[in-house]
Design a protein around this motif. Structure first.
Motif, PDB file in Angstrom:
ATOM      1  N   CYS A   1      74.626  49.741 -22.240  1.00  0.00           N
ATOM      2  CA  CYS A   1      76.038  50.345 -22.959  1.00  0.00           C
ATOM      3  C   CYS A   1      76.063  49.805 -24.409  1.00  0.00           C
TER       4      CYS A   1
ATOM      5  N   THR B   1      77.982  48.127 -26.494  1.00  0.00           N
ATOM      6  CA  THR B   1      78.291  46.725 -26.751  1.00  0.00           C
ATOM      7  C   THR B   1      77.274  45.590 -26.223  1.00  0.00           C
ATOM      8  N   ARG B   2      76.436  46.164 -25.757  1.00  0.00           N
ATOM      9  CA  ARG B   2      75.340  45.338 -25.361  1.00  0.00           C
ATOM     10  C   ARG B   2      74.034  45.309 -25.513  1.00  0.00           C
TER      11      ARG B   2
ATOM     12  N   GLY C   1      78.944  42.438 -24.951  1.00  0.00           N
ATOM     13  CA  GLY C   1      79.681  43.244 -24.174  1.00  0.00           C
ATOM     14  C   GLY C   1      81.097  42.922 -24.171  1.00  0.00           C
ATOM     15  N   CYS C   2      81.812  43.704 -23.478  1.00  0.00           N
ATOM     16  CA  CYS C   2      83.075  43.662 -23.444  1.00  0.00           C
ATOM     17  C   CYS C   2      83.842  42.066 -22.808  1.00  0.00           C
TER      18      CYS C   2
ATOM     19  N   PHE D   1      85.611  40.933 -20.830  1.00  0.00           N
ATOM     20  CA  PHE D   1      85.667  40.575 -19.382  1.00  0.00           C
ATOM     21  C   PHE D   1      84.584  41.321 -18.291  1.00  0.00           C
TER      22      PHE D   1
ATOM     23  N   TYR E   1      77.169  50.221 -16.166  1.00  0.00           N
ATOM     24  CA  TYR E   1      77.189  50.177 -17.434  1.00  0.00           C
ATOM     25  C   TYR E   1      77.654  51.537 -17.900  1.00  0.00           C
ATOM     26  N   THR E   2      77.343  52.423 -18.871  1.00  0.00           N
ATOM     27  CA  THR E   2      77.884  53.606 -19.439  1.00  0.00           C
ATOM     28  C   THR E   2      76.924  54.636 -18.945  1.00  0.00           C
TER      29      THR E   2
ATOM     30  N   ARG F   1      82.307  55.349 -21.342  1.00  0.00           N
ATOM     31  CA  ARG F   1      83.156  54.645 -22.325  1.00  0.00           C
ATOM     32  C   ARG F   1      83.823  56.210 -23.021  1.00  0.00           C
TER      33      ARG F   1
ATOM     34  N   ARG G   1      86.023  45.700 -26.927  1.00  0.00           N
ATOM     35  CA  ARG G   1      85.742  47.004 -26.356  1.00  0.00           C
ATOM     36  C   ARG G   1      84.799  47.784 -27.238  1.00  0.00           C
TER      37      ARG G   1
HETATM   38  S1  SF4 Z   1      82.471  47.280 -19.639  1.00  0.00           S
HETATM   39 FE1  SF4 Z   1      81.355  48.913 -19.748  1.00  0.00          FE
HETATM   40  S2  SF4 Z   1      81.093  48.991 -22.032  1.00  0.00           S
HETATM   41 FE2  SF4 Z   1      82.010  47.047 -21.496  1.00  0.00          FE
HETATM   42  S3  SF4 Z   1      80.208  45.487 -21.566  1.00  0.00           S
HETATM   43 FE3  SF4 Z   1      80.871  46.366 -19.319  1.00  0.00          FE
HETATM   44  S4  SF4 Z   1      79.267  48.002 -18.984  1.00  0.00           S
HETATM   45 FE4  SF4 Z   1      79.314  47.601 -21.170  1.00  0.00          FE
END
Ligand code: SF4
Length: 299
Positions: A12, A14-15, A23-24, A26, A70-71, A101, A141
């Motif tokens: 994704c 953010t990684r 990453g996000c 959470f 992931y995405t 996302r 995010r």
């Molecule tokens: S929530 Fe989705 S976009 Fe965010 S780090 Fe996890 S997999 Fe990636």
């Protein structure tokens, strides 16, 4: 029809460095890894195991292939098409559900999704998470509320069915800010929404902040109240697909009460009964306006 979870070896933004690497706040993707997945397995191998498990438990031969890691629209379109079609070719698979996302669907991927939605049952689940930009920023995010609005518009203009993922109980998010998420979902014309309480998962930024005492998690009763606030404001034509989420117990740091999903669902139900309320009541809908489960079935 039952969902069977599979992984496509996605990442994704953010990684992978496009928007960041951590990453996000959470998220630990291991927490949503499909049960039968081992690295290197093909889609077909995963579906063999996953459908066998569901067939034995639920005596069914009808499944939705649920890409979960992931995405799941974040690859070049050729690879996406190959993977989605491999899943659709598997016996008993009647459609696809994709988690993604709001900012990660290219025009080419959108064309592909439009074609697929004409051929099969397709559900695109968008990780909206919150209708408050401050929360999205705090949770790292990497997208905005406007990105979510745009993603819904782009998908709906192609006739693609969507659902919104929403998390309730973010640190620092006020009740009014949480209610702006209901507004976003109501205005989006989405077909479904999935609610869950915030989990603190091992090896996440949120775990560090939680263990340093930087925020407190909401109690089960507070979650039930927030979920009821959400439900009584949400349009009755939007299918509520989930009222609480779950994380594998080995990955969960807190809250402990989230492990017992049935107890959380019952608590939300009791809160609704106590308030004598229902989906959309505060928008002026009557109980009879809420479609039955049979009315909400896709086919
Ligand atoms: S929530 Fe989705 S976009 Fe965010 S780090 Fe996890 S997999 Fe990636």
């Amino acid at each position: 029809m039952y969902k069977v979870s599979i992984a496509g070896g996605f990442t994704c933004p953010t990684r992978d460095g496009l928007l960041g690497t951590g990453g996000c706040s959470f998220c630990n993707p291991e927490g949503s890894e499909p049960k039968h997945y081992k690295p290197g397995m093909t889609i077909t191998q995963q579906l063999e195991l996953a459908t066998e498990y569901v067939r034995e438990r639920h005596e069914t031969d009808h499944y939705l292939a649920y890409f979960l890691d992931y995405t799941t629209t974040y690859k070049d379109v050729k690879s996406l098409e190959k993977m989605y079609r491999e899943a659709l070719d598997f016996p008993g698979i009647r459609g696809l559900s994709l988690c993604t996302r709001p900012d990660s669907i290219s025009e080419e991927a959108l064309d592909l999704l439009q074609d697929l939605s004409r051929e099969t049952f397709l559900w695109v689940e968008l990780g909206v998470q919150s209708g408050c930009d401050k929360t999205l920023l705090r949770m790292n995010r990497g997208h905005t509320v406007y990105d979510s609005e745009k993603a819904f518009d782009r998908l709906h203009s192609r006739g693609i069915r969507t659902a919104a993922h929403v998390i309730l109980g973010f640190p620092g998010e006020s009740r009014d800010e949480m209610l702006s998420t209901v507004e976003l979902v109501n205005n989006s014309s989405t077909a479904g929404v999935k609610l869950q309480n915030l989990h603190v998962i091992k090896e996440t930024r949120l775990q560090e902040q939680y263990e340093k005492g930087e925020f407190k998690l909401i109690r089960k009763s507070e979650y039930a109240a927030l979920a009821a606030d959400f439900i009584e404001r949400i349009r009755p034509d939007i299918v509520i697909q989930r009222v609480t989420g779950e994380a594998p117990p080995r990955m969960l740091v807190a809250p402990e009460w989230a492990i017992n999903k049935l107890a959380v669902m019952n608590r939300v139900k009791r809160e609704l009964m106590y308030r004598d309320t229902w989906q959309g009541k505060l928008l002026g809908y009557q109980m009879s306006d809420v479609p039955s489960l049979a009315d909400q079935s896709p086919n």
